[in-house]
Design a protein around this motif. Sequence first.
Motif, PDB file in Angstrom:
ATOM      1  N   ASP A 151      -6.430  -5.977  -2.678  1.00 20.46           N
ATOM      2  CA  ASP A 151      -7.083  -5.605  -1.422  1.00 20.46           C
ATOM      3  C   ASP A 151      -7.781  -6.804  -0.784  1.00 20.46           C
ATOM      4  O   ASP A 151      -8.891  -6.711  -0.277  1.00 20.46           O
ATOM      5  N   ARG A 166     -14.852   0.595  -7.778  1.00 21.58           N
ATOM      6  CA  ARG A 166     -14.549   1.009  -6.399  1.00 21.58           C
ATOM      7  C   ARG A 166     -13.091   0.825  -5.990  1.00 21.58           C
ATOM      8  O   ARG A 166     -12.594   1.550  -5.128  1.00 21.58           O
ATOM      9  N   LYS A 167     -12.429  -0.151  -6.579  1.00 21.20           N
ATOM     10  CA  LYS A 167     -11.103  -0.518  -6.089  1.00 21.20           C
ATOM     11  C   LYS A 167      -9.962  -0.169  -7.033  1.00 21.20           C
ATOM     12  O   LYS A 167      -8.796  -0.262  -6.652  1.00 21.20           O
ATOM     13  N   THR A 168     -10.267   0.187  -8.288  1.00 23.46           N
ATOM     14  CA  THR A 168      -9.202   0.512  -9.229  1.00 23.46           C
ATOM     15  C   THR A 168      -9.465   1.870  -9.876  1.00 23.46           C
ATOM     16  O   THR A 168     -10.592   2.214 -10.192  1.00 23.46           O
ATOM     17  N   PHE A 178     -16.123  -4.072  -8.475  1.00 21.81           N
ATOM     18  CA  PHE A 178     -14.739  -4.010  -8.005  1.00 21.81           C
ATOM     19  C   PHE A 178     -13.940  -2.969  -8.782  1.00 21.81           C
ATOM     20  O   PHE A 178     -13.221  -2.163  -8.196  1.00 21.81           O
ATOM     21  N   ARG A 220       0.842  -1.198   0.000  1.00 22.56           N
ATOM     22  CA  ARG A 220       0.000   0.000   0.000  1.00 22.56           C
ATOM     23  C   ARG A 220       0.881   1.253   0.000  1.00 22.56           C
ATOM     24  O   ARG A 220       1.830   1.366   0.767  1.00 22.56           O
ATOM     25  N   PRO A 243      -9.343   4.527  -4.522  1.00 18.93           N
ATOM     26  CA  PRO A 243      -9.209   3.119  -4.910  1.00 18.93           C
ATOM     27  C   PRO A 243      -8.055   2.422  -4.198  1.00 18.93           C
ATOM     28  O   PRO A 243      -7.152   3.068  -3.653  1.00 18.93           O
ATOM     29  N   ALA A 244      -8.080   1.099  -4.240  1.00 22.85           N
ATOM     30  CA  ALA A 244      -6.978   0.332  -3.657  1.00 22.85           C
ATOM     31  C   ALA A 244      -5.708   0.550  -4.467  1.00 22.85           C
ATOM     32  O   ALA A 244      -4.612   0.611  -3.911  1.00 22.85           O
TER      33      ALA A 244
END
Length: 220
Positions: free
Chosen positions: A67, A85-87, A82, A32, A160-161
Amino acid sequence: MVILETKNLTKVYGKGDTQVNALNGISLTVQRGEFVAVVGTSGSGKSTFLNMAGGLDVPTSGEVIVDGKRLDKLSEKELAVFRRRKTGFIFQQYNLIPMLNVYENIILPLKLDGRKADNSYVESITEALDLNSRLKSFPSQLSGGQQQRVAIARAIVTKPAVVLADEPTGNLDSGTSQDVLGLLKLTSTKFHQTIIMITHNEEIAQLAGRIIRIEDGRIV
């Protein structure tokens, strides 16, 4: 904390005489907040790797974990959520919506996901990227460097992650490229954003915190 992990990732296109092994067992971890550059010649497999990491393509074998979630275990609907929200994606072509102004382009991923914008966070992003004076402008009124700043803001607005940047300075002159890369590095440090950047330019790669080299579908 590991935010992205790939395990023995392979991707094969075609069969027989036309078979191409784009990825040959890529295994790596990204922590991270890291700013990682993935370098390699044209056809080395780096863009294929980016597509796998972002859930835009499915590996022939191996795992992609982002994640804490294995992407191959997600349904098409879950994978679409996904990705939203995450990329965050930053492309060479900017991909801004011409009829939306800067602010509307930035918050578009949130609107598509049915979420309200965190105005204080949006303001901190636009201030860091020097966009506050251009929020009502349309893409056609912006320079290439300004458009790429908007694309960066749009990519990180969902928190995002991981942000995946595919040759983000490919359409920019060298001076503007340095500015945009400086801003990418700023987003990594200021907003603790994990960034994986694909590039064939060794000089650009040096600005990242870590460099991963891919040739013939393998890490070298």
